[in-house]
Design a protein around this motif. Structure first.
Motif, PDB file in Angstrom:
ATOM      1  N   VAL A 104       0.873  -1.178   0.000  1.00  0.00           N
ATOM      2  CA  VAL A 104       0.000   0.000   0.000  1.00  0.00           C
ATOM      3  C   VAL A 104       0.910   1.228   0.000  1.00  0.00           C
ATOM      4  O   VAL A 104       1.548   1.539   1.009  1.00  0.00           O
ATOM      5  N   ILE A 105       0.980   1.899  -1.123  1.00  0.00           N
ATOM      6  CA  ILE A 105       1.898   3.020  -1.281  1.00  0.00           C
ATOM      7  C   ILE A 105       1.174   4.342  -1.000  1.00  0.00           C
ATOM      8  O   ILE A 105       0.101   4.604  -1.554  1.00  0.00           O
ATOM      9  N   GLY A 106       1.763   5.131  -0.129  1.00  0.00           N
ATOM     10  CA  GLY A 106       1.202   6.435   0.199  1.00  0.00           C
ATOM     11  C   GLY A 106       2.216   7.527  -0.030  1.00  0.00           C
ATOM     12  O   GLY A 106       3.413   7.272  -0.202  1.00  0.00           O
ATOM     13  N   ALA A 107       1.748   8.751  -0.042  1.00  0.00           N
ATOM     14  CA  ALA A 107       2.608   9.918  -0.223  1.00  0.00           C
ATOM     15  C   ALA A 107       2.676  10.711   1.067  1.00  0.00           C
ATOM     16  O   ALA A 107       1.641  11.044   1.651  1.00  0.00           O
ATOM     17  N   GLY A 108       3.897  10.995   1.518  1.00  0.00           N
ATOM     18  CA  GLY A 108       4.096  11.815   2.703  1.00  0.00           C
ATOM     19  C   GLY A 108       4.644  13.181   2.341  1.00  0.00           C
ATOM     20  O   GLY A 108       4.973  13.447   1.186  1.00  0.00           O
ATOM     21  N   THR A 109       4.735  14.033   3.338  1.00  0.00           N
ATOM     22  CA  THR A 109       5.171  15.422   3.138  1.00  0.00           C
ATOM     23  C   THR A 109       4.319  16.108   2.074  1.00  0.00           C
ATOM     24  O   THR A 109       4.819  16.816   1.204  1.00  0.00           O
ATOM     25  N   VAL A 110       3.014  15.870   2.148  1.00  0.00           N
ATOM     26  CA  VAL A 110       2.068  16.575   1.272  1.00  0.00           C
ATOM     27  C   VAL A 110       1.828  17.942   1.900  1.00  0.00           C
ATOM     28  O   VAL A 110       1.198  18.054   2.948  1.00  0.00           O
ATOM     29  N   THR A 111       2.350  18.978   1.280  1.00  0.00           N
ATOM     30  CA  THR A 111       2.341  20.307   1.884  1.00  0.00           C
ATOM     31  C   THR A 111       1.500  21.335   1.129  1.00  0.00           C
ATOM     32  O   THR A 111       1.450  22.492   1.531  1.00  0.00           O
ATOM     33  N   SER A 112       0.844  20.913   0.043  1.00  0.00           N
ATOM     34  CA  SER A 112       0.026  21.857  -0.728  1.00  0.00           C
ATOM     35  C   SER A 112      -1.098  21.115  -1.423  1.00  0.00           C
ATOM     36  O   SER A 112      -0.993  19.901  -1.665  1.00  0.00           O
ATOM     37  N   PRO A 113      -2.170  21.820  -1.774  1.00  0.00           N
ATOM     38  CA  PRO A 113      -3.239  21.186  -2.534  1.00  0.00           C
ATOM     39  C   PRO A 113      -2.740  20.582  -3.850  1.00  0.00           C
ATOM     40  O   PRO A 113      -3.187  19.508  -4.255  1.00  0.00           O
ATOM     41  N   ALA A 114      -1.791  21.248  -4.503  1.00  0.00           N
ATOM     42  CA  ALA A 114      -1.268  20.733  -5.768  1.00  0.00           C
ATOM     43  C   ALA A 114      -0.575  19.391  -5.574  1.00  0.00           C
ATOM     44  O   ALA A 114      -0.753  18.466  -6.375  1.00  0.00           O
ATOM     45  N   LEU A 115       0.207  19.269  -4.503  1.00  0.00           N
ATOM     46  CA  LEU A 115       0.892  18.009  -4.245  1.00  0.00           C
ATOM     47  C   LEU A 115      -0.098  16.889  -3.926  1.00  0.00           C
ATOM     48  O   LEU A 115       0.119  15.738  -4.307  1.00  0.00           O
ATOM     49  N   ALA A 116      -1.169  17.217  -3.226  1.00  0.00           N
ATOM     50  CA  ALA A 116      -2.183  16.208  -2.929  1.00  0.00           C
ATOM     51  C   ALA A 116      -2.759  15.644  -4.220  1.00  0.00           C
ATOM     52  O   ALA A 116      -2.887  14.423  -4.386  1.00  0.00           O
ATOM     53  N   LYS A 117      -3.063  16.524  -5.151  1.00  0.00           N
ATOM     54  CA  LYS A 117      -3.621  16.084  -6.438  1.00  0.00           C
ATOM     55  C   LYS A 117      -2.606  15.285  -7.234  1.00  0.00           C
ATOM     56  O   LYS A 117      -2.916  14.228  -7.799  1.00  0.00           O
ATOM     57  N   GLN A 118      -1.363  15.753  -7.273  1.00  0.00           N
ATOM     58  CA  GLN A 118      -0.327  15.063  -8.042  1.00  0.00           C
ATOM     59  C   GLN A 118      -0.042  13.678  -7.473  1.00  0.00           C
ATOM     60  O   GLN A 118       0.166  12.715  -8.222  1.00  0.00           O
ATOM     61  N   ALA A 119      -0.028  13.567  -6.149  1.00  0.00           N
ATOM     62  CA  ALA A 119       0.230  12.269  -5.521  1.00  0.00           C
ATOM     63  C   ALA A 119      -0.891  11.284  -5.842  1.00  0.00           C
ATOM     64  O   ALA A 119      -0.637  10.109  -6.122  1.00  0.00           O
ATOM     65  N   ALA A 120      -2.123  11.755  -5.784  1.00  0.00           N
ATOM     66  CA  ALA A 120      -3.255  10.894  -6.112  1.00  0.00           C
ATOM     67  C   ALA A 120      -3.170  10.422  -7.561  1.00  0.00           C
ATOM     68  O   ALA A 120      -3.391   9.247  -7.868  1.00  0.00           O
ATOM     69  N   GLU A 121      -2.832  11.339  -8.455  1.00  0.00           N
ATOM     70  CA  GLU A 121      -2.724  10.989  -9.867  1.00  0.00           C
ATOM     71  C   GLU A 121      -1.575  10.023 -10.127  1.00  0.00           C
ATOM     72  O   GLU A 121      -1.622   9.231 -11.078  1.00  0.00           O
ATOM     73  N   ALA A 122      -0.545  10.057  -9.280  1.00  0.00           N
ATOM     74  CA  ALA A 122       0.605   9.163  -9.440  1.00  0.00           C
ATOM     75  C   ALA A 122       0.321   7.750  -8.957  1.00  0.00           C
ATOM     76  O   ALA A 122       1.103   6.837  -9.222  1.00  0.00           O
ATOM     77  N   GLY A 123      -0.772   7.576  -8.228  1.00  0.00           N
ATOM     78  CA  GLY A 123      -1.131   6.242  -7.759  1.00  0.00           C
ATOM     79  C   GLY A 123      -1.042   6.036  -6.268  1.00  0.00           C
ATOM     80  O   GLY A 123      -1.189   4.901  -5.782  1.00  0.00           O
ATOM     81  N   ALA A 124      -0.810   7.114  -5.508  1.00  0.00           N
ATOM     82  CA  ALA A 124      -0.791   6.977  -4.052  1.00  0.00           C
ATOM     83  C   ALA A 124      -2.149   6.501  -3.560  1.00  0.00           C
ATOM     84  O   ALA A 124      -3.195   6.915  -4.067  1.00  0.00           O
ATOM     85  N   ARG A 125      -2.132   5.650  -2.539  1.00  0.00           N
ATOM     86  CA  ARG A 125      -3.381   5.135  -1.978  1.00  0.00           C
ATOM     87  C   ARG A 125      -3.746   5.802  -0.670  1.00  0.00           C
ATOM     88  O   ARG A 125      -4.824   5.573  -0.125  1.00  0.00           O
ATOM     89  N   PHE A 126      -2.837   6.625  -0.124  1.00  0.00           N
ATOM     90  CA  PHE A 126      -3.164   7.461   1.024  1.00  0.00           C
ATOM     91  C   PHE A 126      -2.208   8.641   1.041  1.00  0.00           C
ATOM     92  O   PHE A 126      -1.174   8.647   0.364  1.00  0.00           O
ATOM     93  N   LEU A 127      -2.564   9.662   1.815  1.00  0.00           N
ATOM     94  CA  LEU A 127      -1.790  10.897   1.892  1.00  0.00           C
ATOM     95  C   LEU A 127      -1.478  11.216   3.347  1.00  0.00           C
ATOM     96  O   LEU A 127      -2.304  10.974   4.227  1.00  0.00           O
ATOM     97  N   VAL A 128      -0.297  11.773   3.575  1.00  0.00           N
ATOM     98  CA  VAL A 128       0.105  12.200   4.914  1.00  0.00           C
ATOM     99  C   VAL A 128       0.712  13.584   4.812  1.00  0.00           C
ATOM    100  O   VAL A 128       1.585  13.823   3.968  1.00  0.00           O
ATOM    101  N   SER A 129       0.259  14.504   5.656  1.00  0.00           N
ATOM    102  CA  SER A 129       0.794  15.867   5.638  1.00  0.00           C
ATOM    103  C   SER A 129       1.444  16.191   6.982  1.00  0.00           C
ATOM    104  O   SER A 129       1.041  15.655   8.013  1.00  0.00           O
ATOM    105  N   PRO A 130       2.441  17.067   6.990  1.00  0.00           N
ATOM    106  CA  PRO A 130       3.080  17.445   8.253  1.00  0.00           C
ATOM    107  C   PRO A 130       2.266  18.434   9.070  1.00  0.00           C
ATOM    108  O   PRO A 130       2.507  18.611  10.260  1.00  0.00           O
ATOM    109  N   GLY A 131       1.317  19.089   8.427  1.00  0.00           N
ATOM    110  CA  GLY A 131       0.440  20.053   9.086  1.00  0.00           C
ATOM    111  C   GLY A 131      -0.892  20.059   8.373  1.00  0.00           C
ATOM    112  O   GLY A 131      -1.112  19.287   7.437  1.00  0.00           O
ATOM    113  N   ALA A 132      -1.791  20.925   8.788  1.00  0.00           N
ATOM    114  CA  ALA A 132      -3.137  20.904   8.212  1.00  0.00           C
ATOM    115  C   ALA A 132      -3.728  22.308   8.168  1.00  0.00           C
ATOM    116  O   ALA A 132      -4.154  22.829   9.197  1.00  0.00           O
TER     117      ALA A 132
END
Length: 209
Positions: free
Chosen positions: A66-94
């Motif tokens: 299960v591959i996820g993306a960490g250090t998601v720090t912007s809305p753009a990165l969230a979208k790009q990670a999802a499009e790359a195939g990430a199955r979950f997202l983790v951010s350092p802040g909110a």
């Protein structure tokens, strides 16, 4: 949409490896090495130029992880990670915009919090699963252990300063579902292609539950 929920992330493994790859050729071997050690999940951080391509490669070639993306720090990165195939997202802040963007991907996510106020802000959106970062610098297990009486619905994945030695002090808390750690994938092991070492470090985490 994902087949996982945010709370499902707590049940994949007691330790979520926080992985930084410097070259694309490290991505698939490190994911396979972790899986061979019994750890079927990777939080690949978006800290290097190859990170998104690494997520694509792992998603395509190591489907058992299960591959996820960490250090998601912007809305753009969230979208790009999802499009790359990430199955979950983790951010350092909110921030409000980042929370909204992660939710819009349809993926489970762990937004970063370090204070009671930040945790309350996340809870106000109806989201109960979150990251606690930087864990050791923000009060550690003692701080987290004081929260259930006032934040009974919040559950955390502490990350930041977690080691094999101190992980049990976090995993023993009722409001901790898993911990995130980089000790499973040392930079020198990845640079040397020492995948047996990564597998051994992953296998050692099995005793933590």
């Amino acid at each position: 949409m994902s087949d996982l929920t945010s709370t499902d992330l707590f049940d994949l493994s007691p330790v979520v490896p926080v992985v930084v790859v410097d070259t694309l050729d490290q991505a698939v071997p490190v994911a396979r090495a972790l899986a061979d050690g019994g750890v079927p999940v990777v939080e690949l951080t978006l800290r290097t130029s190859v990170a998104l391509d690494a997520i694509r490669a792992i998603a395509a070639e190591v489907p058992e992880v299960v591959i996820g993306a960490g250090t998601v720090t912007s809305p753009a990165l969230a979208k790009q990670a999802a499009e790359a195939g990430a199955r979950f997202l983790v951010s350092p802040g909110a921030t409000p915009s980042l929370l909204a963007a992660m939710r819009e991907t349809g993926l489970p996510f762990l937004p970063g919090t370090a204070t009671v106020s930040e945790a309350l802000a996340v809870l106000e959106t109806g989201h109960t699963a979150m990251k606690f970062f930087p864990a050791e610098a923000s009060g550690g297990a003692k701080f987290l252990g004081s929260l259930p009486s006032v934040l009974p619905d919040a559950r955390f994945c502490p990350t930041g300063g977690i080691t094999l030695a101190n992980a049990p002090s976090y995993l023993g808390l009722a409001n901790v579902g898993c911990v995130g750690g980089s000790w499973l994938t040392p930079a020198d092991a990845l640079a040397a292609g020492d995948w047996d070492r990564v597998t051994a470090l992953a296998a050692a985490t099995a005793a933590l539950r």
